[in-house]
Design a protein around this motif. Structure first.
Motif, PDB file in Angstrom:
ATOM      1  N   VAL A   1       0.831  -1.212   0.000  1.00 31.40           N
ATOM      2  CA  VAL A   1       0.000   0.000   0.000  1.00 31.40           C
ATOM      3  C   VAL A   1       0.857   1.250   0.000  1.00 31.40           C
ATOM      4  CG1 VAL A   1      -1.631   1.330   1.384  1.00 31.40           C
ATOM      5  CG2 VAL A   1      -1.993  -1.121   1.047  1.00 31.40           C
ATOM      6  N   ALA A   2       1.970   1.210   0.730  1.00 31.86           N
ATOM      7  CA  ALA A   2       2.849   2.382   0.794  1.00 31.86           C
ATOM      8  C   ALA A   2       3.793   2.463  -0.394  1.00 31.86           C
ATOM      9  CB  ALA A   2       3.649   2.360   2.094  1.00 31.86           C
ATOM     10  N   GLY A   3       3.924   1.385  -1.154  1.00 33.22           N
ATOM     11  CA  GLY A   3       4.844   1.381  -2.294  1.00 33.22           C
ATOM     12  C   GLY A   3       6.290   1.378  -1.868  1.00 33.22           C
ATOM     13  N   ARG A   4       6.579   0.786  -0.704  1.00 30.40           N
ATOM     14  CA  ARG A   4       7.954   0.781  -0.206  1.00 30.40           C
ATOM     15  C   ARG A   4       8.783  -0.295  -0.911  1.00 30.40           C
ATOM     16  NH1 ARG A   4       5.465   1.898   4.940  1.00 30.40           N
ATOM     17  NH2 ARG A   4       5.236  -0.353   5.305  1.00 30.40           N
ATOM     18  N   GLY A   5      10.007   0.050  -1.245  1.00 31.48           N
ATOM     19  CA  GLY A   5      10.921  -0.904  -1.848  1.00 31.48           C
ATOM     20  C   GLY A   5      10.760  -0.990  -3.354  1.00 31.48           C
ATOM     21  N   ALA A   6      11.684  -1.702  -3.955  1.00 30.69           N
ATOM     22  CA  ALA A   6      11.654  -1.884  -5.408  1.00 30.69           C
ATOM     23  C   ALA A   6      10.459  -2.729  -5.807  1.00 30.69           C
ATOM     24  CB  ALA A   6      12.955  -2.531  -5.871  1.00 30.69           C
ATOM     25  N   GLU A   7      10.026  -2.554  -7.049  1.00 30.19           N
ATOM     26  CA  GLU A   7       8.858  -3.277  -7.545  1.00 30.19           C
ATOM     27  C   GLU A   7       9.081  -4.771  -7.484  1.00 30.19           C
ATOM     28  OE1 GLU A   7       6.116  -3.669 -11.613  1.00 30.19           O
ATOM     29  OE2 GLU A   7       7.751  -2.207 -11.493  1.00 30.19           O
ATOM     30  N   ALA A   8      10.238  -5.234  -7.868  1.00 27.61           N
ATOM     31  CA  ALA A   8      10.531  -6.675  -7.870  1.00 27.61           C
ATOM     32  C   ALA A   8      10.476  -7.239  -6.445  1.00 27.61           C
ATOM     33  CB  ALA A   8      11.902  -6.932  -8.482  1.00 27.61           C
ATOM     34  N   GLU A   9      10.985  -6.429  -5.484  1.00 24.69           N
ATOM     35  CA  GLU A   9      10.970  -6.896  -4.100  1.00 24.69           C
ATOM     36  C   GLU A   9       9.534  -7.037  -3.586  1.00 24.69           C
ATOM     37  OE1 GLU A   9      13.265  -4.103  -1.943  1.00 24.69           O
ATOM     38  OE2 GLU A   9      15.217  -4.845  -2.680  1.00 24.69           O
ATOM     39  N   ARG A  10       8.666  -6.064  -3.960  1.00 25.13           N
ATOM     40  CA  ARG A  10       7.266  -6.132  -3.514  1.00 25.13           C
ATOM     41  C   ARG A  10       6.544  -7.326  -4.148  1.00 25.13           C
ATOM     42  NH1 ARG A  10       5.135  -0.584  -5.159  1.00 25.13           N
ATOM     43  NH2 ARG A  10       7.197  -0.280  -6.103  1.00 25.13           N
ATOM     44  N   VAL A  11       6.867  -7.594  -5.406  1.00 18.12           N
ATOM     45  CA  VAL A  11       6.257  -8.760  -6.049  1.00 18.12           C
ATOM     46  C   VAL A  11       6.692 -10.038  -5.337  1.00 18.12           C
ATOM     47  CG1 VAL A  11       6.227 -10.141  -8.159  1.00 18.12           C
ATOM     48  CG2 VAL A  11       6.023  -7.650  -8.299  1.00 18.12           C
ATOM     49  N   GLN A  12       7.984 -10.097  -4.982  1.00 19.65           N
ATOM     50  CA  GLN A  12       8.501 -11.276  -4.303  1.00 19.65           C
ATOM     51  C   GLN A  12       7.854 -11.448  -2.927  1.00 19.65           C
ATOM     52  OE1 GLN A  12      10.380 -13.532  -5.681  1.00 19.65           O
ATOM     53  NE2 GLN A  12      10.379 -14.808  -3.826  1.00 19.65           N
ATOM     54  N   LEU A  13       7.666 -10.325  -2.185  1.00 19.36           N
ATOM     55  CA  LEU A  13       7.021 -10.387  -0.868  1.00 19.36           C
ATOM     56  C   LEU A  13       5.591 -10.913  -0.992  1.00 19.36           C
ATOM     57  CD1 LEU A  13       8.165  -7.043   0.846  1.00 19.36           C
ATOM     58  CD2 LEU A  13       8.748  -9.379   1.544  1.00 19.36           C
ATOM     59  N   ALA A  14       4.867 -10.413  -1.987  1.00 21.43           N
ATOM     60  CA  ALA A  14       3.484 -10.843  -2.184  1.00 21.43           C
ATOM     61  C   ALA A  14       3.421 -12.325  -2.520  1.00 21.43           C
ATOM     62  CB  ALA A  14       2.831 -10.013  -3.279  1.00 21.43           C
ATOM     63  N   ARG A  15       4.306 -12.780  -3.374  1.00 16.71           N
ATOM     64  CA  ARG A  15       4.306 -14.195  -3.746  1.00 16.71           C
ATOM     65  C   ARG A  15       4.689 -15.070  -2.556  1.00 16.71           C
ATOM     66  NH1 ARG A  15       7.057 -14.028  -9.841  1.00 16.71           N
ATOM     67  NH2 ARG A  15       5.082 -13.599 -10.964  1.00 16.71           N
ATOM     68  N   ALA A  16       5.612 -14.585  -1.717  1.00 15.68           N
ATOM     69  CA  ALA A  16       5.993 -15.349  -0.521  1.00 15.68           C
ATOM     70  C   ALA A  16       4.811 -15.490   0.433  1.00 15.68           C
ATOM     71  CB  ALA A  16       7.168 -14.678   0.190  1.00 15.68           C
ATOM     72  N   ALA A  17       3.898 -14.499   0.392  1.00  9.32           N
ATOM     73  CA  ALA A  17       2.705 -14.547   1.248  1.00  9.32           C
ATOM     74  C   ALA A  17       1.569 -15.333   0.608  1.00  9.32           C
ATOM     75  CB  ALA A  17       2.235 -13.136   1.573  1.00  9.32           C
ATOM     76  N   GLY A  18       1.803 -15.916  -0.594  1.00  7.39           N
ATOM     77  CA  GLY A  18       0.798 -16.741  -1.233  1.00  7.39           C
ATOM     78  C   GLY A  18      -0.071 -16.012  -2.233  1.00  7.39           C
ATOM     79  N   PHE A  19       0.318 -14.801  -2.651  1.00  9.07           N
ATOM     80  CA  PHE A  19      -0.488 -14.026  -3.597  1.00  9.07           C
ATOM     81  C   PHE A  19       0.380 -13.622  -4.786  1.00  9.07           C
ATOM     82  CE2 PHE A  19      -1.576  -9.625  -4.918  1.00  9.07           C
ATOM     83  CZ  PHE A  19      -2.746  -9.919  -5.593  1.00  9.07           C
TER      84      PHE A  19
END
Length: 618
Positions: free
Chosen positions: A388-406
């Motif tokens: 929601v805050a857009g923190r970090g690089a785009e690739a890192e946010r995608v990786q975080l979301a996928r690690a959470a199952g999304f």
């Protein structure tokens, strides 16, 4: 030998024959004979009668001893004693009183031949009356006429009872065993009569025998009671040992399940197997976590709801009603659920403890599960906050979301959910996770809940989730999308939050909708309103018709509204005949539908026409 001598000899022989035949003393006294011989015969007869009476008394005592030996009930022993005393002394009645050491008096316990209720319930203080004197001195007393005997202390109570019974002559002797006073045995007549020493001795012997028998009977009864108590204690110890063994087996079973990584389902099934019947576990949200056997439906079951409330008040102790048992699942003073058990009949105390122990173990497992779930949800909350805050690089946010199952690279919709009081309790977060289904990412952020849900229909998703969450309390849901990637998440979140606020402000608390479905209100709350899309969506049928036919129905529509919805004034402004305007309006109605002139749709059309002009698309 003279004739007189012969006569004397014959008379003596006759007296001897009378003695030999057992003639009565009166018959011997009336026989003729020398005075010396007759007196001697009378003494012999009297001594014979005394011995015979004594032998009869001893025989009667022996019979009494045999009868008493066959009795084991103290009450029956007392009845036999007074019945024998009355028979042996040939009196009108006999009775027996027992000593009460606490009240320090004697009370009537058994009677034979008595007819007075007052006499049968009388109590005598020590020293009062003949019986009280016997009790206080521990010596026998007798009288041929109680009423004229001044040796006894007459009281109104005693004399009233004795008078109602009609007693005149009384003989009483104490019941003593090894210097222990037991009571008094009486024989009485309703007419004056003396008591001989032999009769007193006989009653005394009977009293002694009765006292010994009574004490022995009491001892036997006490021994039987002691044996019964010992048997009961042994049975209690056996049941306790059996309960301890059963509880230990249950504890081992529960411990094995927990150490083996089993969950509450295993514990519920173990309880049902150990005790029989069915078992159901519901969590704090009313959801059935585990069930086994023919369990009843909980929804709408007022009886089980009341039992659940009682279980909460019992704080971990088992409660039951109408064959169903319940124990609350509590940890750290927080209610986590309720375990129900039924179809088991009446539970013993050890079995009840087994159910309570199952409740405690279930509480531990639920607490572990909740702590683990809270830890996972805390991580999801951080991922949601970063997206929601857009923190970090785009690739890192995608990786975080996928690690959470999304997977944010597939199409999805962003949902913003607001509770009744904007609460973000763990219960609401868990409910939202369940409502949004697999593959979604849900987390708490800034006083509301944000959900990333796979799909392309934000309005349908918002309505569906709002309906599911609103079963317990209203939850307003705003949908944005569809989206792909993570770059547009901050703006989409802002738009969703504004849409949720708009739904509440518009009186749609607890509803679900997408920003694009709010009409012109969606333009107001949108962070980046798509005006062209709105204009095209509202005027699409008319614009498409003009494009295909080369007409200007949009212009006619604009002129019509500008003329105050007057065909005549619109015709003047367009410089055409009014019939031409009427024909065009009929075509517009066919394209837009029969409600196009109603206030709500007319407002949307006029706003779209104004925005189209502002966009410079005349």
């Amino acid at each position: 030998m003279t004739a007189s001598a012969d006569t004397s000899t014959e008379q003596v022989i006759h007296l001897l024959e009378l003695l030999a035949s057992g003639a009565a003393i009166a018959e011997i006294a009336g026989a003729e004979g020398p005075p010396v011989a007759r007196d001697l015969a009378l003494r012999v007869a009297h001594s014979r009668d005394v011995h015979q009476h004594r032998e009869a008394g001893l025989a009667a005592l022996l019979d009494t001893a045999r009868e008493l030996a066959t009795e084991h009930d103290p009450a029956q022993v007392l009845e036999a004693i007074v019945r024998r005393a009355r028979h042996l002394l040939q009196t009108d009645l006999a009775y027996l009183t027992l000593y009460d050491p606490e009240a320090e008096d004697i009370y009537m316990r058994a009677t034979s031949g008595s007819v007075s209720a007052a006499f049968q319930s009388v109590r005598l203080a020590l020293g009062d009356g003949l019986g009280g004197l016997v009790a206080s001195t521990r010596k026998p007393y007798w009288t041929a006429d109680y009423w004229s005997d001044e040796r006894f202390q007459h009281t109104r109570t005693i004399d009233g009872a004795v008078g109602e019974e009609g007693i005149v002559a009384i003989c009483g002797t104490p019941l003593i065993v090894e210097s222990n006073f037991v009571g008094v045995l009486f024989a009485a007549n309703r007419s004056a009569r003396p008591f001989t020493r032999e009769e007193v001795a006989l009653l005394t012997n009977l009293a002694t025998l009765a006292a010994v028998t009574l004490v022995q009977t009491r001892a036997l009864a006490d021994a039987e009671h002691a044996v019964q108590a010992l048997q009961a204690a042994h049975e209690t110890v056996r049941q306790y040992a059996e309960g301890v063994e059963k509880a230990a087996a249950a504890h081992d079973r529960f411990a094995g399940l927990v150490l083996g990584g089993g969950g509450v389902e295993g514990i519920t099934h173990a309880v049902a197997e150990l005790l029989g019947g069915w078992a159901v576990l519901i969590d704090e949200g009313g959801t059935v976590r585990s069930a086994t056997g023919p369990a009843p439906e909980l929804a709408g079951n007022s009886g089980l709801r009341l039992l659940q409330a009682r279980a909460r008040e019992a704080s971990g102790r088992i409660v039951h009603a109408e064959g169903t048992y319940a124990v609350t699942i509590t940890a750290a003073h927080e209610h986590l659920g309720t375990l129900f058990l039924g179809g088991v009949g009446d539970l013993s105390s050890p079995d009840s403890r087994t159910v309570e122990r199952a409740g405690m173990v279930t509480a531990l497992v639920l607490l572990f599960e909740r702590n683990a779930a809270d830890a996972r949800q805390s991580e999801r909350n951080r991922v949601v906050a970063d997206l929601v805050a857009g923190r970090g690089a785009e690739a890192e946010r995608v990786q975080l979301a996928r690690a959470a199952g999304f997977d944010p690279l597939s199409e999805y919709c962003l949902l913003v959910m607001r509770g009744e009081d904007r609460a973000t309790s763990r219960t609401l977060v868990l409910s939202a996770s369940t409502a949004t289904g697999d593959g979604a990412l849900v987390g708490a952020h800034d006083g509301h809940i944000v959900g990333f849900v796979p799909g392309t229909e934000p309005d349908a998703l918002a309505k569906s989730v709002a309906a599911r969450l609103g079963r317990r309390s209203p939850v307003t849901v705003a949908g944005v999308g569809p989206l792909t990637g993570v770059e547009g998440v901050p703006a989409a979140h802002e738009e969703g939050a504004r849409t949720a606020r708009a739904l509440v402000a518009l009186g749609h608390r607890g509803a679900g909708a997408a920003a694009t479905q709010l009409g012109f209100a969606g333009l107001i709350v949108g962070s980046d309103p798509d005006v062209a899309e709105y204009v095209g969506r509202v005027l699409a049928p008319v614009l498409d018709y003009d494009a295909r036919r080369g007409t200007d129905l949009v212009g006619t529509l604009e002129a019509y509204f500008a003329a105050g919805s007057s065909p005549r004034h619109a015709a003047a402004g367009l410089h055409v005949h009014v019939n031409t305007v009427s024909q065009r309006l009929e075509r517009i109605g066919a394209l837009l539908g029969p409600t196009w002139q109603e206030p709500e749709q007319a407002l949307e059309l006029q706003l779209a026409l104004r925005l189209r002009r502002l966009l410079g698309r005349d």
